[in-house]
Design a protein around this motif. Structure first.
Motif, PDB file in Angstrom:
ATOM      1  N   LEU A 159       0.820  -1.220   0.000  1.00 30.19           N
ATOM      2  CA  LEU A 159       0.000   0.000   0.000  1.00 30.19           C
ATOM      3  C   LEU A 159       0.849   1.263   0.000  1.00 30.19           C
ATOM      4  CD1 LEU A 159      -2.845  -0.995   2.484  1.00 30.19           C
ATOM      5  CD2 LEU A 159      -3.063  -0.600   0.020  1.00 30.19           C
ATOM      6  N   MET A 160       2.036   1.177   0.597  1.00 28.19           N
ATOM      7  CA  MET A 160       2.953   2.320   0.628  1.00 28.19           C
ATOM      8  C   MET A 160       3.797   2.414  -0.645  1.00 28.19           C
ATOM      9  SD  MET A 160       4.233   1.857   4.567  1.00 28.19           S
ATOM     10  CE  MET A 160       5.504   3.088   4.449  1.00 28.19           C
ATOM     11  N   GLY A 161       3.595   1.475  -1.572  1.00 28.18           N
ATOM     12  CA  GLY A 161       4.354   1.486  -2.808  1.00 28.18           C
ATOM     13  C   GLY A 161       5.720   0.831  -2.692  1.00 28.18           C
ATOM     14  N   LYS A 162       5.933   0.112  -1.631  1.00 31.31           N
ATOM     15  CA  LYS A 162       7.226  -0.534  -1.395  1.00 31.31           C
ATOM     16  C   LYS A 162       7.121  -2.024  -1.701  1.00 31.31           C
ATOM     17  CE  LYS A 162       8.558   2.944   1.921  1.00 31.31           C
ATOM     18  NZ  LYS A 162       9.076   3.228   3.254  1.00 31.31           N
ATOM     19  N   TYR A 163       6.784  -2.317  -2.940  1.00 33.14           N
ATOM     20  CA  TYR A 163       6.569  -3.686  -3.378  1.00 33.14           C
ATOM     21  C   TYR A 163       7.822  -4.541  -3.180  1.00 33.14           C
ATOM     22  CZ  TYR A 163       5.050  -7.587  -6.284  1.00 33.14           C
ATOM     23  OH  TYR A 163       4.698  -8.839  -6.730  1.00 33.14           O
ATOM     24  N   GLY A 164       8.974  -4.002  -3.495  1.00 26.32           N
ATOM     25  CA  GLY A 164      10.226  -4.745  -3.351  1.00 26.32           C
ATOM     26  C   GLY A 164      10.501  -5.152  -1.909  1.00 26.32           C
ATOM     27  N   LEU A 165      10.233  -4.256  -0.961  1.00 25.73           N
ATOM     28  CA  LEU A 165      10.426  -4.590   0.451  1.00 25.73           C
ATOM     29  C   LEU A 165       9.410  -5.635   0.904  1.00 25.73           C
ATOM     30  CD1 LEU A 165      11.159  -1.119   2.111  1.00 25.73           C
ATOM     31  CD2 LEU A 165      12.751  -3.002   1.707  1.00 25.73           C
ATOM     32  N   ALA A 166       8.197  -5.547   0.389  1.00 23.34           N
ATOM     33  CA  ALA A 166       7.179  -6.545   0.723  1.00 23.34           C
ATOM     34  C   ALA A 166       7.592  -7.916   0.213  1.00 23.34           C
ATOM     35  CB  ALA A 166       5.832  -6.139   0.127  1.00 23.34           C
ATOM     36  N   LYS A 167       8.071  -7.960  -1.012  1.00 18.00           N
ATOM     37  CA  LYS A 167       8.505  -9.223  -1.604  1.00 18.00           C
ATOM     38  C   LYS A 167       9.705  -9.792  -0.848  1.00 18.00           C
ATOM     39  CE  LYS A 167       8.214 -12.241  -4.980  1.00 18.00           C
ATOM     40  NZ  LYS A 167       7.144 -13.204  -5.054  1.00 18.00           N
ATOM     41  N   LYS A 168      10.617  -8.921  -0.411  1.00 18.09           N
ATOM     42  CA  LYS A 168      11.784  -9.366   0.346  1.00 18.09           C
ATOM     43  C   LYS A 168      11.353  -9.949   1.693  1.00 18.09           C
ATOM     44  CE  LYS A 168      16.175  -7.904   2.281  1.00 18.09           C
ATOM     45  NZ  LYS A 168      17.103  -6.803   2.503  1.00 18.09           N
ATOM     46  N   ALA A 169      10.422  -9.309   2.373  1.00 17.75           N
ATOM     47  CA  ALA A 169       9.931  -9.814   3.663  1.00 17.75           C
ATOM     48  C   ALA A 169       9.299 -11.192   3.469  1.00 17.75           C
ATOM     49  CB  ALA A 169       8.917  -8.837   4.261  1.00 17.75           C
ATOM     50  N   TYR A 170       8.542 -11.342   2.394  1.00 14.19           N
ATOM     51  CA  TYR A 170       7.919 -12.631   2.087  1.00 14.19           C
ATOM     52  C   TYR A 170       8.985 -13.694   1.822  1.00 14.19           C
ATOM     53  CZ  TYR A 170       5.440 -16.231  -0.527  1.00 14.19           C
ATOM     54  OH  TYR A 170       4.953 -17.443  -0.969  1.00 14.19           O
ATOM     55  N   THR A 171       9.982 -13.355   1.035  1.00 13.30           N
ATOM     56  CA  THR A 171      11.037 -14.313   0.684  1.00 13.30           C
ATOM     57  C   THR A 171      11.814 -14.768   1.919  1.00 13.30           C
ATOM     58  OG1 THR A 171      11.226 -13.330  -1.514  1.00 13.30           O
ATOM     59  CG2 THR A 171      13.086 -14.647  -0.754  1.00 13.30           C
ATOM     60  N   VAL A 172      12.137 -13.842   2.795  1.00 11.34           N
ATOM     61  CA  VAL A 172      12.846 -14.179   4.034  1.00 11.34           C
ATOM     62  C   VAL A 172      11.991 -15.114   4.881  1.00 11.34           C
ATOM     63  CG1 VAL A 172      13.674 -13.216   6.229  1.00 11.34           C
ATOM     64  CG2 VAL A 172      14.283 -12.121   4.060  1.00 11.34           C
ATOM     65  N   PHE A 173      10.698 -14.809   4.988  1.00 11.81           N
ATOM     66  CA  PHE A 173       9.774 -15.641   5.754  1.00 11.81           C
ATOM     67  C   PHE A 173       9.722 -17.055   5.179  1.00 11.81           C
ATOM     68  CE2 PHE A 173       5.658 -17.494   6.652  1.00 11.81           C
ATOM     69  CZ  PHE A 173       5.400 -17.143   7.970  1.00 11.81           C
ATOM     70  N   VAL A 174       9.587 -17.166   3.858  1.00  8.30           N
ATOM     71  CA  VAL A 174       9.489 -18.472   3.196  1.00  8.30           C
ATOM     72  C   VAL A 174      10.754 -19.300   3.426  1.00  8.30           C
ATOM     73  CG1 VAL A 174       9.389 -19.583   0.922  1.00  8.30           C
ATOM     74  CG2 VAL A 174       7.801 -17.742   1.489  1.00  8.30           C
ATOM     75  N   VAL A 225      13.392 -23.839   6.457  1.00 11.06           N
ATOM     76  CA  VAL A 225      14.448 -24.323   7.339  1.00 11.06           C
ATOM     77  C   VAL A 225      13.856 -24.944   8.610  1.00 11.06           C
ATOM     78  CG1 VAL A 225      16.339 -23.573   8.845  1.00 11.06           C
ATOM     79  CG2 VAL A 225      16.239 -22.781   6.478  1.00 11.06           C
ATOM     80  N   LEU A 226      12.894 -24.265   9.214  1.00 10.19           N
ATOM     81  CA  LEU A 226      12.375 -24.723  10.497  1.00 10.19           C
ATOM     82  C   LEU A 226      11.395 -25.891  10.385  1.00 10.19           C
ATOM     83  CD1 LEU A 226      11.943 -21.331  12.372  1.00 10.19           C
ATOM     84  CD2 LEU A 226      13.685 -23.066  12.715  1.00 10.19           C
ATOM     85  N   PHE A 227      10.592 -25.899   9.330  1.00  7.24           N
ATOM     86  CA  PHE A 227       9.565 -26.942   9.198  1.00  7.24           C
ATOM     87  C   PHE A 227       9.900 -27.999   8.151  1.00  7.24           C
ATOM     88  CE2 PHE A 227       6.715 -23.436  10.805  1.00  7.24           C
ATOM     89  CZ  PHE A 227       6.524 -24.004  12.055  1.00  7.24           C
ATOM     90  N   ASN A 228      10.979 -27.778   7.401  1.00  4.88           N
ATOM     91  CA  ASN A 228      11.383 -28.699   6.337  1.00  4.88           C
ATOM     92  C   ASN A 228      10.243 -28.981   5.356  1.00  4.88           C
ATOM     93  OD1 ASN A 228      13.343 -30.201   4.988  1.00  4.88           O
ATOM     94  ND2 ASN A 228      12.716 -32.095   5.993  1.00  4.88           N
ATOM     95  N   THR A 229       9.455 -27.969   5.093  1.00  3.60           N
ATOM     96  CA  THR A 229       8.376 -28.049   4.120  1.00  3.60           C
ATOM     97  C   THR A 229       8.161 -26.655   3.541  1.00  3.60           C
ATOM     98  OG1 THR A 229       6.116 -28.831   3.742  1.00  3.60           O
ATOM     99  CG2 THR A 229       6.497 -27.644   5.782  1.00  3.60           C
ATOM    100  N   ASP A 230       7.575 -26.606   2.370  1.00  5.06           N
ATOM    101  CA  ASP A 230       7.341 -25.319   1.720  1.00  5.06           C
ATOM    102  C   ASP A 230       6.155 -24.593   2.336  1.00  5.06           C
ATOM    103  OD1 ASP A 230       9.444 -25.689  -0.083  1.00  5.06           O
ATOM    104  OD2 ASP A 230       8.155 -26.744  -1.497  1.00  5.06           O
ATOM    105  N   PHE A 231       6.245 -23.272   2.390  1.00  5.75           N
ATOM    106  CA  PHE A 231       5.122 -22.428   2.803  1.00  5.75           C
ATOM    107  C   PHE A 231       4.079 -22.513   1.710  1.00  5.75           C
ATOM    108  CE2 PHE A 231       3.280 -18.037   3.271  1.00  5.75           C
ATOM    109  CZ  PHE A 231       2.663 -18.271   4.491  1.00  5.75           C
TER     110      PHE A 231
END
Length: 64
Positions: free
Chosen positions: A29-44, A49-55
């Protein structure tokens, strides 16, 4: 802000899906699509790593 709230939740629960959604939606919403995508990628990556399965939600699903 909502992003700060989501970051506070992540400090205690790094795999909180609600916080991920709030953070990514607000960044988009703030126009920071790249930061949103980066946060998602880090989370995934951490999820894998922790669950040994894909999000099982795409970035598009998270920001809906």
């Amino acid at each position: 802000t909502c992003i700060n709230l989501a970051d506070a939740v992540f400090m205690h629960d790094s795999l909180n899906e609600g916080a991920l959604s709030i953070k990514c939606r607000n960044l988009v919403l703030m126009g920071k699509y790249g930061l949103a995508k980066k946060a998602y990628t880090v989370f995934v990556k951490e999820y894998k790593v922790l669950f040994n399965t894909d999000f099982n939600h795409s970035f598009e699903e998270v920001i809906r």
